[in-house]
Motif scaffolding. Structure first.
Motif, PDB file in Angstrom:
ATOM      1  N   SER A  32      73.202 -42.955  88.179  1.00 34.51           N
ATOM      2  CA  SER A  32      74.264 -43.647  88.727  1.00 34.51           C
ATOM      3  C   SER A  32      74.790 -42.395  89.829  1.00 34.51           C
ATOM      4  O   SER A  32      75.345 -43.069  90.936  1.00 34.51           O
ATOM      5  CB  SER A  32      75.281 -43.178  87.518  1.00 34.51           C
ATOM      6  N   ALA A  33      74.361 -41.247  89.790  1.00 37.89           N
ATOM      7  CA  ALA A  33      74.629 -40.281  90.808  1.00 37.89           C
ATOM      8  C   ALA A  33      73.636 -38.987  90.760  1.00 37.89           C
ATOM      9  O   ALA A  33      73.128 -38.652  89.505  1.00 37.89           O
ATOM     10  CB  ALA A  33      76.070 -39.712  90.639  1.00 37.89           C
ATOM     11  N   VAL A  34      73.401 -38.606  92.155  1.00 35.82           N
ATOM     12  CA  VAL A  34      72.648 -37.328  92.137  1.00 35.82           C
ATOM     13  C   VAL A  34      73.405 -36.289  92.864  1.00 35.82           C
ATOM     14  O   VAL A  34      73.794 -36.497  94.154  1.00 35.82           O
ATOM     15  CB  VAL A  34      71.436 -37.573  92.743  1.00 35.82           C
ATOM     16  N   LEU A  35      73.537 -35.033  92.295  1.00 33.41           N
ATOM     17  CA  LEU A  35      74.260 -33.950  93.344  1.00 33.41           C
ATOM     18  C   LEU A  35      73.201 -32.955  93.421  1.00 33.41           C
ATOM     19  O   LEU A  35      72.556 -32.466  92.594  1.00 33.41           O
ATOM     20  CB  LEU A  35      75.193 -33.332  92.526  1.00 33.41           C
ATOM     21  N   LEU A  36      72.671 -32.755  94.755  1.00 33.97           N
ATOM     22  CA  LEU A  36      71.907 -31.508  95.259  1.00 33.97           C
ATOM     23  C   LEU A  36      72.708 -30.328  95.992  1.00 33.97           C
ATOM     24  O   LEU A  36      73.506 -30.761  96.854  1.00 33.97           O
ATOM     25  CB  LEU A  36      70.636 -31.881  95.841  1.00 33.97           C
ATOM     26  N   VAL A  37      72.680 -29.326  95.678  1.00 33.92           N
ATOM     27  CA  VAL A  37      73.428 -28.424  96.212  1.00 33.92           C
ATOM     28  C   VAL A  37      72.480 -27.130  96.511  1.00 33.92           C
ATOM     29  O   VAL A  37      71.768 -26.675  95.515  1.00 33.92           O
ATOM     30  CB  VAL A  37      74.555 -27.601  95.321  1.00 33.92           C
ATOM     31  N   GLY A 272      74.978 -17.545  96.348  1.00 32.78           N
ATOM     32  CA  GLY A 272      74.546 -18.224  94.965  1.00 32.78           C
ATOM     33  C   GLY A 272      73.732 -19.104  95.174  1.00 32.78           C
ATOM     34  O   GLY A 272      73.338 -19.678  96.167  1.00 32.78           O
ATOM     35  N   SER A 273      72.912 -19.588  94.156  1.00 34.58           N
ATOM     36  CA  SER A 273      71.639 -20.212  94.100  1.00 34.58           C
ATOM     37  C   SER A 273      72.128 -21.794  93.904  1.00 34.58           C
ATOM     38  O   SER A 273      73.475 -21.895  93.509  1.00 34.58           O
ATOM     39  CB  SER A 273      70.781 -19.840  92.772  1.00 34.58           C
ATOM     40  N   GLY A 274      71.386 -22.665  93.947  1.00 32.13           N
ATOM     41  CA  GLY A 274      71.712 -24.025  93.965  1.00 32.13           C
ATOM     42  C   GLY A 274      71.739 -24.775  92.611  1.00 32.13           C
ATOM     43  O   GLY A 274      71.481 -24.072  91.712  1.00 32.13           O
ATOM     44  N   ILE A 275      71.912 -25.895  92.636  1.00 27.38           N
ATOM     45  CA  ILE A 275      72.130 -26.579  91.567  1.00 27.38           C
ATOM     46  C   ILE A 275      71.602 -28.171  91.809  1.00 27.38           C
ATOM     47  O   ILE A 275      71.758 -28.595  92.696  1.00 27.38           O
ATOM     48  CB  ILE A 275      73.487 -26.746  90.711  1.00 27.38           C
ATOM     49  N   ARG A 308      71.255 -31.471  83.907  1.00 31.42           N
ATOM     50  CA  ARG A 308      71.475 -30.483  84.737  1.00 31.42           C
ATOM     51  C   ARG A 308      70.514 -29.635  84.865  1.00 31.42           C
ATOM     52  O   ARG A 308      69.907 -29.070  83.960  1.00 31.42           O
ATOM     53  CB  ARG A 308      72.932 -29.461  84.124  1.00 31.42           C
ATOM     54  N   PHE A 309      70.090 -29.041  86.405  1.00 29.09           N
ATOM     55  CA  PHE A 309      68.925 -28.198  86.518  1.00 29.09           C
ATOM     56  C   PHE A 309      69.547 -26.980  87.136  1.00 29.09           C
ATOM     57  O   PHE A 309      70.118 -27.070  88.179  1.00 29.09           O
ATOM     58  CB  PHE A 309      67.975 -28.768  87.250  1.00 29.09           C
ATOM     59  N   THR A 310      69.395 -25.988  86.609  1.00 29.62           N
ATOM     60  CA  THR A 310      69.712 -24.584  87.197  1.00 29.62           C
ATOM     61  C   THR A 310      68.784 -23.873  87.602  1.00 29.62           C
ATOM     62  O   THR A 310      68.825 -22.603  88.209  1.00 29.62           O
ATOM     63  CB  THR A 310      70.604 -23.863  86.284  1.00 29.62           C
TER      64      THR A 310
END
Length: 320
Positions: A32-37, A272-275, A308-310
């Motif tokens: 439905s959605a993918v967030l990459l930071v 800060g690291s991504g997510i 969630r991937f941290t």
């Protein structure tokens, strides 16, 4: 249901599995959605610029031709003490059979006083540190390399006039970093993803559902009245003030930049690291796991789940 095949206990270990017969499913699915930071840039030292936020990309109705899906989390960039921060932070990547999805690391804020001056390019650009007297230094460019819609914004410029040695704020996902006429410039704003992933608080929101704010620029207050730049939301580091004061750091998994230090090498803050967040329908969620478990978690809601991937890991769909 199309299957790639079955694997026994021994061969299954290459997929992180240790016992039992496992069927690896190659069915396509749509998130439905993918967030990459991406990881964020660190702040510059000695009246340094703020670190640029990691690139932020929010993709909807994203097809995945198959699994497993390999996820890499971009690391945040350490701040500098006097030399320029020359490289961007780490990229966050979701590898699919159809190609990679990438959010680029933020540009580092540059050190001031030493004359390096220029903020670095990245997902969002780093702010510039104080240049030599009478000079102006531009901030780093954001959205590098370019994506549509843009993954970030430019860092703030800096100028030196009279006794004040100003610095620029780092760019953020929600806006550009700012220059300051008298001190450290504020970082660019962050972006809320609560309309897509649900209202705050959630276990996958490190800072109230907002990500990727730019770090604030450091100040030089020998004559008074020179204030440090504020971080641009999502916990982005503020700039240091006074003498030898370090910039603040961006929180882990926020993609927010570190603040620039005050004069005399207080040290720029860590970015800060991504997510990565992947939202899937409830019908697909039972077959999906995060591997290894320490890389993240799955949270179930009515109608959908969020993985969630941290830390770097793999999204797997298994049956067996």
């Amino acid at each position: 249901m199309p299957l790639l095949g079955t694997r026994g206990a021994g061969s299954g270990k290459s997929f992180g599995l240790t016992s039992g017969e496992v069927i690896i499913i190659r069915d396509p699915f749509t998130a439905s959605a993918v967030l990459l930071v991406g990881g964020a840039g660190g702040g510059g030292g000695d009246r340094g610029g703020g670190g640029g936020a990691g690139g932020l990309r929010l993709l909807t109705c994203q097809p995945f031709p198959g699994s497993p899906v390999v996820v890499t989390i971009g690391s945040g960039l350490a701040g500098s003490f006097g030399g320029s921060t020359n490289q961007p932070a780490g990229n966050s990547i979701v590898e699919t059979d159809a190609g990679d999805l990438i959010a680029n690391g933020g540009g580092g804020g540059s050190a001031g006083f030493s004359g390096t001056g220029l903020g670095k390019d990245g997902g969002s650009g780093g702010g510039s540190g104080s240049p030599p007297p009478g000079a102006t230094a531009p901030g780093g460019s954001g959205n590098v390399p370019p994506t549509s819609p843009p993954q970030g914004n430019d860092g703030g410029s800096a100028a030196t006039s009279g006794v004040f040695q100003d610095s620029g704020g780092g760019g953020g996902s929600g806006g550009a970093g700012s220059p300051s006429p008298n001190g450290g410039g504020p970082g660019g704003g962050s972006t809320s993803v609560t309309p897509t992933f649900g209202s705050s608080p959630q276990p996958f929101y490190p800072q109230g559902g907002s990500f990727a704010g730019g770090g604030g620029g450091g100040s030089d207050n020998r004559e008074g009245g020179a204030s440090p730049g504020s971080g641009g939301g999502a916990g982005a580091g503020p700039g240091g003030s006074g003498t030898g004061t370090a910039g603040g750091s961006g929180p882990a998994n926020s993609g927010s930049g570190g603040g620039g230090s005050s004069r005399c090498n207080g040290g720029g803050g860590q970015g800060g690291s991504g997510i990565v967040l992947i939202k899937v329908p409830s019908s697909a969620a039972p077959s999906m796991t995060v591997d290894p478990p320490g890389a993240g978690e799955k949270t179930d809601f009515p109608g959908y789940s969020v993985l969630r991937f941290t830390a770097s890991g793999t999204l797997k769909r298994t049956l067996g």
